[in-house]
Design an enzyme around this catalytic site. Structure first.
Site, PDB file in Angstrom:
ATOM      1  N   ASP A 434       0.819  -1.205   0.000  1.00  0.00           N
ATOM      2  CA  ASP A 434       0.000   0.000   0.000  1.00  0.00           C
ATOM      3  C   ASP A 434       0.856   1.259   0.000  1.00  0.00           C
ATOM      4  O   ASP A 434       2.045   1.218   0.343  1.00  0.00           O
ATOM      5  CB  ASP A 434      -0.884  -0.018   1.261  1.00  0.00           C
ATOM      6  CG  ASP A 434      -2.322   0.303   0.939  1.00  0.00           C
ATOM      7  OD1 ASP A 434      -2.530   1.208   0.118  1.00  0.00           O
ATOM      8  OD2 ASP A 434      -3.214  -0.354   1.501  1.00  0.00           O
ATOM      9  N   ASP A 498     -10.570   1.356  -3.846  1.00  0.00           N
ATOM     10  CA  ASP A 498     -11.100   0.890  -2.561  1.00  0.00           C
ATOM     11  C   ASP A 498     -12.609   0.742  -2.623  1.00  0.00           C
ATOM     12  O   ASP A 498     -13.216   0.215  -1.709  1.00  0.00           O
ATOM     13  CB  ASP A 498     -10.743   1.884  -1.444  1.00  0.00           C
ATOM     14  CG  ASP A 498      -9.416   1.534  -0.784  1.00  0.00           C
ATOM     15  OD1 ASP A 498      -8.833   0.496  -1.134  1.00  0.00           O
ATOM     16  OD2 ASP A 498      -8.967   2.307   0.082  1.00  0.00           O
TER      17      ASP A 498
HETATM   18  C1  GLA Z   1      -5.863   1.023   1.979  1.00  0.00           C
HETATM   19  C2  GLA Z   1      -6.149  -0.047   0.969  1.00  0.00           C
HETATM   20  C3  GLA Z   1      -7.201  -0.992   1.523  1.00  0.00           C
HETATM   21  C4  GLA Z   1      -6.668  -1.600   2.798  1.00  0.00           C
HETATM   22  C5  GLA Z   1      -6.320  -0.508   3.787  1.00  0.00           C
HETATM   23  C6  GLA Z   1      -5.636  -1.046   5.009  1.00  0.00           C
HETATM   24  O1  GLA Z   1      -6.948   1.879   2.148  1.00  0.00           O
HETATM   25  O2  GLA Z   1      -6.553   0.508  -0.244  1.00  0.00           O
HETATM   26  O3  GLA Z   1      -7.474  -1.999   0.574  1.00  0.00           O
HETATM   27  O4  GLA Z   1      -5.554  -2.403   2.546  1.00  0.00           O
HETATM   28  O5  GLA Z   1      -5.461   0.459   3.220  1.00  0.00           O
HETATM   29  O6  GLA Z   1      -5.332  -0.065   5.916  1.00  0.00           O
END
Ligand code: GLA
Length: 694
Positions: A434, A498
Site C-alpha cells: 500500500d 477501494d
Molecule cells: C488502503 C487499501 C485498503 C486496505 C487498507 C488497510 O486503504 O486501499 O485496501 O488495505 O489500506 O489499511
C-alpha cells in the site's frame, strides 16, 4: 539525415532540418511515404523573416515561442540551448538520434522504438559534458494533426478513480499534473487526443502515457500558429536534478499510441504491448480472498481459520491477510513501520496460518505499507530522522502517517530486510503493498527527493522479487492511486479502487482498462450493503462486475447465507474455467446510452466471447436499446447463452425476452448489426452472455 519507423500500421518520420530534429509525421502508415509533400509554410505578417523549424527540442534559439522541451541552466548560464543532430541511426523499428549543443556542453540521446502493436516508445537521456547542470524539465512532445480537436483524460478521488473528461482543444495548454509523489487517484494514466466522432468502436485517437509513478504532467497544446501537440514529462522539483560533469539523467519512457479503430483500438494497442512484456504474469491469475472488508483490524486466529476453511472449500486460490498483523497496529493510528508479527493478535505467529493456507493448496498473501511510518511506532521513536522532510519541519500527517526516506540507504535497508524476513519466515507468496498517503514537503538532506523515492521503490520491489522467487506484488495506494505504466514493470496486479460497490466499479474498471489490461486489475466481490456507499446490490450483479479482471472476494464469507456461498462457489469455478479467455482476449466496450454498460472479451480466434450487460440506471423508454454485440467474426455463427449459474438478474417485466431462456444461434454479423432484444433489468443488475462459435 532522416529516418522512418514503420510498424504495426504506424509511420513515424524524423528529419534533420538545418540541424534541428523534426518529427515530420506520426500516425497511420502513409502509402508512398511523405515524398513530394511540401513543408515550407508561408510567412505571416509580423513573424520571423524566414520559416523556423524548431523541431523536437522546441528551442527559443530556433524560433519556438511556446513551452520548451528542455529547461535548465548552469548557475544561470546556458539557459538557452541550440541542439544540432549529429547522428540519426536505426532501422524500421528503432532509431537513435544524438543531439549536441557544444556551447551548452550538453548532449541528448533520443531513442524512438515502434513495436508491431503500433506503440511508440520515446526515451531521452540528457548527458552533461560541462560543469554541474541543473535540469528543470524535459518534456516529450508529439505532433497531432488538425483533425484532433478533442482531448480525453481521467480525473478522480479516493474511491472514485478514472472519471472521463472529454473537451474541445482550445488555444493554450491543457495540463493534467500530479504533485502527490505517487501517480494519484486524480492521475489520468494517459492523455488522449481524438476527433469529435471518435467512439469506442471507431474513429481516430492518439495518446501518450508516461512510464513513471512519481510526479508527472500531461499536456495537449494548441499554439497561436495552429500547431497541436501532445506530450508528457516527469516533474522535477527545484534543484532536484543536478547533473554533475560526465553524468546523465534518464527521463522516464513515454509510450505513445495511435489507432483508427476508436478508443478500443487504442486500448488494444496498450494491452498488447503490456501483455507482450517479458515481465507480464503468465501464471493463471489466482482467485483471491482478501480479508480487509471481512475483518478490518479485528485479527482473530480462530475466525481467520474458519475463513480459510470456507475459502478452500469454495475453490479460492489465494488468501490475503490485510492490514493489522504487525507491531501495535490495532488501528491505522499506530505501528506502521514495525514489521514484526504482533504477539498480541498472533501469539502463535503467522507461520501456522501460512501452512494451513498452503496445506489447502492456496497461496498466502500479506499486506505491507513499507514506505510509511506512524509517528506512534517503535521505528519512528528510534529513527525520527528517517522521514522525508524539509529541514526540521515535519510534514502534515495524512492517515496518521509520515513517509520514510527510502533514498536514505539505512532506511531502505531497514524496510527491505524487515519485510524480506517476514516473507521468508512465513512463506509469503504475495504481498499487497500500500501507499496510503501523498508525499508532501518530501526532502532528503536539504534537497527534493520525489524522484529518488520513486526510483527507490522500484528497486526495492525488484530486489524483493529477486530474493523471493515467484513472489507477486500488488500495487495499492488507498485503492487506485498508483496505477501507471511505470509501476506495471515492477508489480503483478493493481488494486483498482477501494470502492467495491459494483455500480461504481462499472465505470472505474471500464476506464482504467483504457490503458491496463483486465488481468492486472483487482476486481473483488464486496459485501452488500457496500462499505463505501451503503448501497445494497444483488450478488449476481457484483459477481458479473468482478468477473472482468483479476477476480477476488473481499467479504466475510463465514457470515453469508448458504445460497450466497453456493453462488460464490459457482462463480469461482466459472472464473477459473474462463479466465484464460478473459485474460488474453480483446476487450470491447460498446457505445451505449448512459443507462447501460455493455462490454466483453473476445478470444483471439474469435471462437468464444463473454459479454457483460449492466443496467446502471432505469431506462427512460419502456424497452432499452437492443444489445448490439461487437468484435465478433461476422461470418461465424455463434451460440449465445445467458449464464445464470451464480444468480440470475432481477427484471422489471412480465416476461423476459424468450432468448434469455432458450439461447440464440445467429451470425456474428446479425448479432452486431441487428442486435438482440434487451431484457428490462432492474437497475444494478447485469446479464452475463457467453458466446461460442458453432
Ligand atoms: C488502503 C487499501 C485498503 C486496505 C487498507 C488497510 O486503504 O486501499 O485496501 O488495505 O489500506 O489499511
Amino acid at each position: 539525415m532522416s529516418a522512418r519507423l514503420s510498424q504495426g500500421g504506424i509511420d513515424f518520420v524524423l528529419d534533420e532540418v538545418a540541424g534541428a530534429l523534426v518529427i515530420r509525421y506520426w500516425g497511420p502508415t502513409i502509402t508512398g511515404g511523405l515524398a513530394g509533400i511540401p513543408f515550407e509554410r508561408t510567412i505571416p505578417n509580423s513573424d520571423f523573416d524566414r520559416m523556423q523549424n524548431p523541431g523536437v527540442m522546441r528551442e527559443h534559439s530556433r524560433g519556438w515561442l511556446g513551452y520548451p522541451t528542455i529547461s535548465g541552466h548552469r548557475n544561470g548560464a546556458n539557459w538557452s540551448t541550440q541542439f544540432t543532430v549529429t547522428s540519426l541511426k536505426g532501422d524500421s523499428e528503432s532509431v537513435t538520434a544524438i543531439l549536441d549543443d557544444s556551447s551548452a556542453q550538453l548532449q541528448i540521446e533520443y531513442n524512438f522504438q515502434l513495436d508491431h502493436f503500433g506503440v511508440l516508445k520515446a526515451q531521452a537521456t540528457i548527458v552533461n559534458l560541462g560543469a554541474a547542470y541543473t535540469l528543470n524539465e524535459f518534456f516529450y512532445w508529439l505532433p497531432l494533426p488538425g483533425r484532433a480537436t478533442q482531448s480525453l483524460d481521467f480525473a478522480g478521488r479516493w474511491s472514485k478513480e478514472r472519471n472521463p473528461q472529454r473537451r474541445e482543444i482550445a488555444i493554450g495548454r491543457w495540463v493534467r499534473d500530479s504533485f502527490e509523489g505517487r501517480s494519484g487517484h486524480n492521475f489520468t494514466i494517459g492523455e488522449i487526443a481524438l476527433t469529435p466522432e471518435t467512439s469506442f468502436a471507431s474513429g481516430e485517437a492518439w495518446s501518450v502515457a508516461l512510464a513513471w509513478s512519481g510526479d508527472s504532467q500531461y499536456c495537449i497544446e494548441k499554439n497561436y500558429e495552429n500547431e497541436i501537440s501532445i506530450g508528457a514529462s516527469q516533474i522535477i522539483r527545484p534543484g532536484e536534478v543536478i547533473i554533475e560533469k560526465g553524468g546523465s539523467h534518464r527521463a522516464p519512457e513515454m509510450l505513445a499510441s495511435y489507432s483508427s479503430e476508436g478508443l478500443d483500438g487504442l486500448a488494444q494497442n496498450y494491452h498488447r504491448y503490456v501483455r507482450n512484456r517479458q515481465k507480464h504474469p503468465r501464471k493463471a491469475r489466482p482467485l483471491t480472498l482478501n480479508l480487509w472488508e471481512a475483518i478490518y483490524f479485528n485479527h482473530d486466529e480462530a475466525k481467520i481459520n474458519t475463513l480459510i476453511d470456507i475459502a478452500a472449500e469454495a475453490g479460492i486460490e489465494r488468501v490475503v491477510i490485510d492490514d493489522g498483523w504487525f507491531g501495535s497496529r490495532r488501528s491505522d493510528r499506530s505501528g506502521l513501520g514495525d514489521w514484526i508479527v504482533s504477539a498480541q493478535v498472533w501469539p502463535n505467529g503467522l507461520k501456522g496460518i501460512a501452512d494451513r493456507i498452503h496445506d489447502k493448496g492456496m497461496e498466502f498473501g500479506l499486506w505491507f505499507e513499507g514506505e510509511m511510518v506512524n509517528p506512534d511506532s517503535e521505528l519512528y521513536r528510534s529513527r525520527p530522522d528517517w522521514i522525508l522532510r524539509e529541514g526540521s519541519r515535519t510534514p502534515p500527517l495524512w492517515r496518521h502517517e509520515l513517509v520514510l526516506d527510502l533514498t536514505n540507504r539505512d532506511a531502505f535497508e531497514y524496510v527491505l530486510e524487515g519485510i524480506s524476513n517476514v516473507i521468508a519466515r512465513n512463506d509469503v507468496d504475495y504481498i499487497k503493498w500500500d501507499h496510503n498517503r501523498v508525499l508532501a514537503d518530501a526532502g532528503s538532506s536539504g534537497r527534493a527527493a520525489y524522484i529518488g523515492q520513486t526510483e527507490a521503490i522500484y528497486s526495492l520491489f525488484d530486489e524483493l522479487k529477486r530474493r523471493h522467487s515467484g513472489l507477486e506484488i500488488e500495487s495499492c495506494a488507498s485503492g487506485g492511486a498508483r496505477i501507471d505504466l511505470g509501476m506495471i514493470d515492477h508489480v503483478d496486479r493493481f488494486w483498482t479502487s477501494d470502492n467495491n460497490d459494483a455500480l461504481e466499479r462499472q465505470t472505474i474498471q471500464r476506464w482504467t482498462m483504457q490503458f491496463i489490461p483486465p488481468e492486472l486489475l483487482g476486481t473483488h466481490i464486496g459485501p452488500s450493503p457496500s462499505h463505501q456507499t451503503g448501497r445494497h446490490l444483488p450478488l449476481s450483479f457484483r459477481a458479473v462486475t468482478a468477473l472482468f479482471g483479476h477476480a477476488g472476494i473481499e467479504w466475510d464469507i463465514s457470515a453469508i447465507s448458504k445460497d450466497d456461498q453456493s453462488n460464490l462457489a459457482a462463480w469461482i469455478s466459472y472464473y477459473k474455467s474462463h479466465r484464460s479467455l478473459l485474460h488474453t482476449g480483446d476487450m470491447v466496450r460498446v457505445d451505449s446510452d448512459k443507462e447501460n454498460n455493455l462490454y466483453g472479451v473476445i478470444s483471439q480466434d474469435k471462437k468464444s466471447a463473454i459479454f457483460g450487460y449492466a443496467q446502471l440506471q432505469p431506462a427512460i423508454t419502456s424497452h432499452p436499446r437492443k444489445i448490439y454485440l461487437r468484435g465478433l467474426d461476422p461470418s461465424k455463427r455463434y451460440k449465445v447463452r445467458v449464464v445464470t449459474t451464480f444468480g440470475a438478474p432481477e427484471m422489471m417485466s412480465i416476461t423476459p425476452p424468450p432468448w434469455l431462456i432458450d439461447g440464440v444461434e445467429a451470425s456474428g454479423d446479425a448479432l452486431m448489426k441487428v442486435g438482440l432484444p434487451a431484457p428490462i433489468l432492474r437497475p444494478a443488475n447485469a446479464l452475463l452472455l457467453e458466446l461460442s462459435a458453432v
